[in-house]
Design an enzyme around this catalytic site. Sequence first.
Site, PDB file in Angstrom:
ATOM      1  N   ASP A 536     -44.450  13.848   9.602  1.00  0.00           N
ATOM      2  CA  ASP A 536     -45.797  14.234   9.190  1.00  0.00           C
ATOM      3  C   ASP A 536     -46.456  13.097   8.427  1.00  0.00           C
ATOM      4  O   ASP A 536     -45.818  12.413   7.624  1.00  0.00           O
ATOM      5  CB  ASP A 536     -45.727  15.489   8.312  1.00  0.00           C
ATOM      6  CG  ASP A 536     -47.096  15.905   7.810  1.00  0.00           C
ATOM      7  OD1 ASP A 536     -47.967  16.172   8.662  1.00  0.00           O
ATOM      8  OD2 ASP A 536     -47.290  15.921   6.588  1.00  0.00           O
ATOM      9  N   HIS A 539     -48.405   7.629   9.223  1.00  0.00           N
ATOM     10  CA  HIS A 539     -49.126   6.382   8.944  1.00  0.00           C
ATOM     11  C   HIS A 539     -49.314   6.147   7.450  1.00  0.00           C
ATOM     12  O   HIS A 539     -49.608   5.021   7.043  1.00  0.00           O
ATOM     13  CB  HIS A 539     -50.487   6.397   9.641  1.00  0.00           C
ATOM     14  CG  HIS A 539     -51.313   7.593   9.302  1.00  0.00           C
ATOM     15  ND1 HIS A 539     -51.093   8.825   9.878  1.00  0.00           N
ATOM     16  CD2 HIS A 539     -52.337   7.759   8.442  1.00  0.00           C
ATOM     17  CE1 HIS A 539     -51.950   9.694   9.387  1.00  0.00           C
ATOM     18  NE2 HIS A 539     -52.721   9.076   8.509  1.00  0.00           N
ATOM     19  N   ASP A 637     -53.562  20.477  14.823  1.00  0.00           N
ATOM     20  CA  ASP A 637     -54.652  19.991  13.973  1.00  0.00           C
ATOM     21  C   ASP A 637     -56.002  20.098  14.667  1.00  0.00           C
ATOM     22  O   ASP A 637     -57.048  19.925  14.021  1.00  0.00           O
ATOM     23  CB  ASP A 637     -54.408  18.526  13.598  1.00  0.00           C
ATOM     24  CG  ASP A 637     -53.223  18.370  12.656  1.00  0.00           C
ATOM     25  OD1 ASP A 637     -53.052  19.246  11.795  1.00  0.00           O
ATOM     26  OD2 ASP A 637     -52.482  17.389  12.794  1.00  0.00           O
TER      27      ASP A 637
END
Length: 1543
Positions: A536, A539, A637
């Site tokens: 999760d 980045h 999402d």
Amino acid sequence: MASFTQLRLLTLNEGEKLDSSLFRLEKGWHLHFVLGPSLAGKDIRLFTNHPSDPKAGPNRSLFRELSWGTLSGSEGDSYDTFAEVYLSTAGSFNYFFTLDGSDQQSHQDGSGYFVVDPVLRFGQFDEKLPLDCICCQTVLAKSLGPLPTWESRLQVAKESGYNMVHFTPIQSLGASNSSYSLRDQLELNPIFSPTTGPAASMEDVKKLVEKMKTEWNMLSLTDLVFNHTANESPWIQEHPECVYNVVNSPHLKPAYLLDRILWHFSEDVSHGKWGDRGVPAHLCEDHHLDSIRSILTHEVLPKHRIEEYYLLSVDGVLQAFRSAIMAGQPGIAKEKNVAVIPDPLYRRLKATIDIPLAINKYFDSQLSDLPVEQRLDNACNGLRPHLEALNHTLWCEVQDHLNAAVNNFIANGRYRFIDPDGPRIGNVNHETEDPIMYNYFLLPVKKMSLEEEEAAMHTAQGAYCMAHNGWVMNDDPLRNFAEPGSNVYLRRELIPWGDSVKLRFGNGPEDCPYLWEHMKKYTCQTAEIFHGVRLDNCHSTPIHVAEYMLDEARKVRPDLYVMAELFTSSEVKDNIFINRLGLNSLIREGLAAWDSHELGRLVHRYGGHPVGAFIQPPARPLVASLAHALFMDQTHDNPSPVEKRTSLDLLPSAALVSMACCATGSNRGYDELVPHHIHVVSEGRLYQSWTEAPKPSAGQVNINTGIISAKRALNGLHQYLGHSGFNQVFVDQVDSDTVSVTRHNPVSHQSVILVARTVFSTPANMNAPYSQTLQIPGMIDEIILEGTLKPRSNASKFTRNADYLNGLTDVVLSLREHLKVEESDLVELKMNNTSGLQELEFACFPPGSVIAFKVSLNANNKSSILNVRQTLSHFGYRMSSISGRNLQEIQGASKLADILVDMTLNDLNRVLHRCDAEEKDDGKGFGAYDIPGFGTLPYCGLQGIMSILSSIRANNDLGHPMCDNLRRGDWLMEYTANRLAAFPGTERLGNWLADVFKSLKQAPRYLIPCYFDALISGIFCLVEEVAWAKLSPFVRNGSSFTRALSLGSLQFCSHVRTALLPVLSPHLRPPVPPLAFKEQACVSMAAGLPHFASGIFRNWGRDTFIALRGLLLLTGREAEARFLILAYGATLRHGLIPNLLGGGSHARYNCRDAVWWWLQCIKDYCICVPGGAKILTDKISRIFPTDESEPQETGNCEQELHEIIQEALQRHADGVEYVERNAGPAIDNDMTVEGFHNKFGVNWETGFVFGGNASNCGTWMDKMGGSSEAGNKGKPATPRDGSAVELVGLCKSVVSWLQVMHGEGLYPHEGVLVGKEMVTWQVWADKIQASFERHFWINFEAVPELEPKPELINRRGIYKDSFLASQIWADYQLRPNFTIAMVVAPELFTPQNAWIALERTRDILLGPLGMKTLDPSDWAYNGNYINSDHTKGFNYHQGPEWVWPVGFFLRAMLHFGNAVEADRPGTLQNTMAFVKSVLSAHNVHLRSSPWRSLPELTNKDGAVCGDSCPAQAWSMGCILEVIHDLETLMQGTPPSVIVEADE
């Protein structure tokens, strides 16, 4: 096709760091590291952390050194060196290499990563699940309800055809109930426990996951959340050091204070305190925000003086400065200016400076005549304005940050309260937690004043002033935005997640032991339960943290599947994460497509090869790849596609995604037509359960719900395509809404074609007719599925169920599977012709429709492909390899092998090579093949085709003009077969090819390029192998570089009808020349291709004998070498052999060096070939028994070779003067009368041969000026008259050898007569020996008696190019010719002088590929040869970089490196490394040139010369000689000895 062990070759280059290049590999493959040109000859140590023992598991910090090996039998020729890794373990692995002998990664000279994908297995029999077969569904774990009910809810995924479930975190959640705000990472969410009975446990989850794997054939994965934890996490209260707070990160204090200022301001707004200033609690107009901006900027923020946390107190610093000086602290000089040093605790006005540096710069301790106080005042007065300037600069920077913060505060407020696309909250209300902008920090106490909050952050309470996590748009993902140096929190650039706080790991476990251990337990616990993980917020996760945790996870589960979603907006940065973490798939969003064309593009981009792609060899270079995709029609999402597109598009978009050649996925709710976003935070309802009942009850779904039945079919299709090898993809945009996707199987040549009519927006007329047709190549086996999603008539409006996640009921799916074409409701068969095409017409294909066909080849196509494959199976998919098979091993392997083994090397020249001019000379009507849109191929033979195919194949460039030519017609196939069938020696192969191509012509046209390539490649490699088997063991056992060079023997040596050799003696002892049409058919050697390929300009005496040792003797072609020596010997006239042969009878005698190269080759032949001295008694039919003879018939005047040798030497001893026959424009339009006058002889004081004059050019540097415009017509650019250095060396070599031969009774003549006195070979050799260094070495110190014109000496420490040239300055020019003398007569040189000269030549003349022919500092130097310029290329030998002299230069380096080794230890080893490094450029050029050869010359610094021959015989031969010398040096044998080729 047969399955082969997969091998990938990764080329290493010095200084190349490939950390951002992605190399994906599979377990069970082999990886070979090979050396690039920059590393040739260097001592490389290579390390990797891929374990040698898979049981040991991965260890990122444990590197092992790899050993180097080679498949060739060569010791010195190391161009096929490799280091091997057997890929036994999945994960991310690093490699690095060093050149300094170090084993430390910090010393690396190159590095990179490779990622080995895991092997996923499920089911009772451990079936393999390829990554491209994954069908994954995401579920919100919290919506599954108590654990006992999970199975019935997860059964929906099973029945929908998914084989993997992605669970959002199953741990206990924080107060927000967000699926990603974890309260306790080690505790199962208590909501999963039933109301009665024992509480659910992690072990219970593990059992269910295992059941899903074994009984349902479904794998499971979940998220790992490393970045943050819920505000309510109890462990952070005990260990606040685990979170970013203003104690462990005091640089956040100004941002924290700003956060509290804005919070209190927002609270005041909510209470109406700013209403009279235009800021009401109900924000609904832009002018409200303008008022907020004005108030914050001009009133609120200035009074809190946030900038003081960054500034210094000028007076305080000056006092510290003064005190330090008074205390005697010395100044310290540094190369930097006095700058502000932030206060480590970030207190107001506590920044400082480097006091010792300031003392050094501002206090002058030498001014002792001034009072101390005055000096102190002067120093302080000098420093004060600098401090004030520093403060001002900082003040401006802080103001910029605060302005940005206000802008972001306003932008957030606009989105939340005013923007039509935002939530439009209405009132600012802190009671309902609706501020203007959410907090960036968690407050340790619920309610404090701003002053109390500021004071608290400087106390122990500050440890609980914790920073929230969030994400930063367009931020650098490799930077931690919470660390010092980042101003994200101060500038309000974070989109905060107010329910969680950001974890602070530090640089390693030692920085925060509890956090690392806690997260390690969490990671390992997760890996024990699940088969994969999703990282999760990957980045924003510190990459070193993720590395550590995934390493621990892989210790628990070695074949862990890891996926992530990256928002880096950079493929390069994506690859860094993939490489460092070993990510196996990146999540890609189908909803990112804004129309059907873009969706089709994404399907094409995310996997698969083009339809009709070339068959790749199992061993091939490792190329960087695109990240593997998990392509999802919707992620958890994403909003619902119904909100972004239309409900009718759910089916066609899902169908297109399912056709992608990668992993695919969806979100639970998509298939059930849920029309809204199922939010990970706010959603509290449960998923519905599975039932087989035809009418589901509340909270249940069955196969007819939504598009579940269609998803089951599509997921099944996706898995079938992946498992069955349908890995080729073609996407066609039929119209603006309709997309066709083809998945093709390159083995069975079956295809699945899916057509989808998308509905991104509602069409104006849903019932408009659809008039498209579809042409299907092949026969339709079945319609796999057809379906339409239609509006339901009289449907009720959607109502959200209070307890369960329910979907739309106003659309209905019609789906049918496995139909015959005639049973379809959507299409009709319009045409079924014999050409293999079936044309379909869409009878009824409304928006929202999908149809998928399975297509096979028709009977004729199948039969033709089968025949081609049977042919391929006879020799396999061959590659050029280091097999070393001899002819006996090749013969009998197949019919093709037998055909090739029976061919001569001259026949193989026709099969592989022959340029356009050579082919046209045969008179059969053939020339080089011309490809429209591309041009002619370099060769008529297979090499011409392969040179193009090799680059096309590597890139799957099916759009190349050659591929288009193959698809459009059979011309290239017919040309390839017919040209060979036209000649007796190759007729059998031509007929064999015609038979093979007969089958290939019947294949579908789109498949012809790939099968043509497979056939030609296989045949070509077998032809090469047969050719090498017919050459010497030196070639057969050599590296690929040696073997590629040896093919120069075939490239340049062939029988050409317009360039015949003189007919040899009818009394010649065997072996005798071959015959063609009852005439002698000796091969001749082309000087270069294509310019010197045929006619009079093919055969050059000088070029032939410079190249002969390398191309014929070292390759074992002694018979062809013998015939050339004897043929040229027949042409002796004036004591010379011709420059241009002209068949012998039309020879031109205008060079004085060819005869010496001829004599050197006779010496080489006698030494290299066992029994080679017999050539001296071979019969030769003289063409010109005397200088004045007319050409004689063969057999009229016969002499033995030794007599002709003797005549040549005696004529030189006597001295010769003559005028060239037919002098004038008829033979040379540029030469003057004086130029046709030839003179040569021997200077008997020195023993040096001499010749020439200022008007001609009798050595290899033979450019005659031809430009009246430039004033050079009739003037040679390089006369090189006098004694040319290489001719002196060649003469010494020959006469020394003849002394030995005479002594052994093999040569009857003891010397030459000079007048009436016999000068023996030994006397002649001694004269040269005694004179050479004296007259050719240019000493560092002047030697007046040897330097009549010292002012002409440009360089010292070199050897002259000539002695007693008529243009005396020419003697002193630095050229590479002296290295020839060094190789043929090294005894002439003093080793120390020789080494000095060679080092200088290396530094001055050596280019990337060739040798500069003149010192760049010389006035005449011009490195760029352009034959069409106004000088007509007068500088041909005045600077351009010729390749063949490199061979002699490197051989000289090897000889004298060995000679000086005793005085300079290590010289030989360094020299050998240097030679290999130089040759690496030739290796690269040879492999990449379409001619597969080395050029005549290059322009300055290796630039391509357009007027050079791209293939030159002496370039190839001389470089091959270097390889041979390297090998013999390694073996300790004399470089002149070679082993005879196998009989």
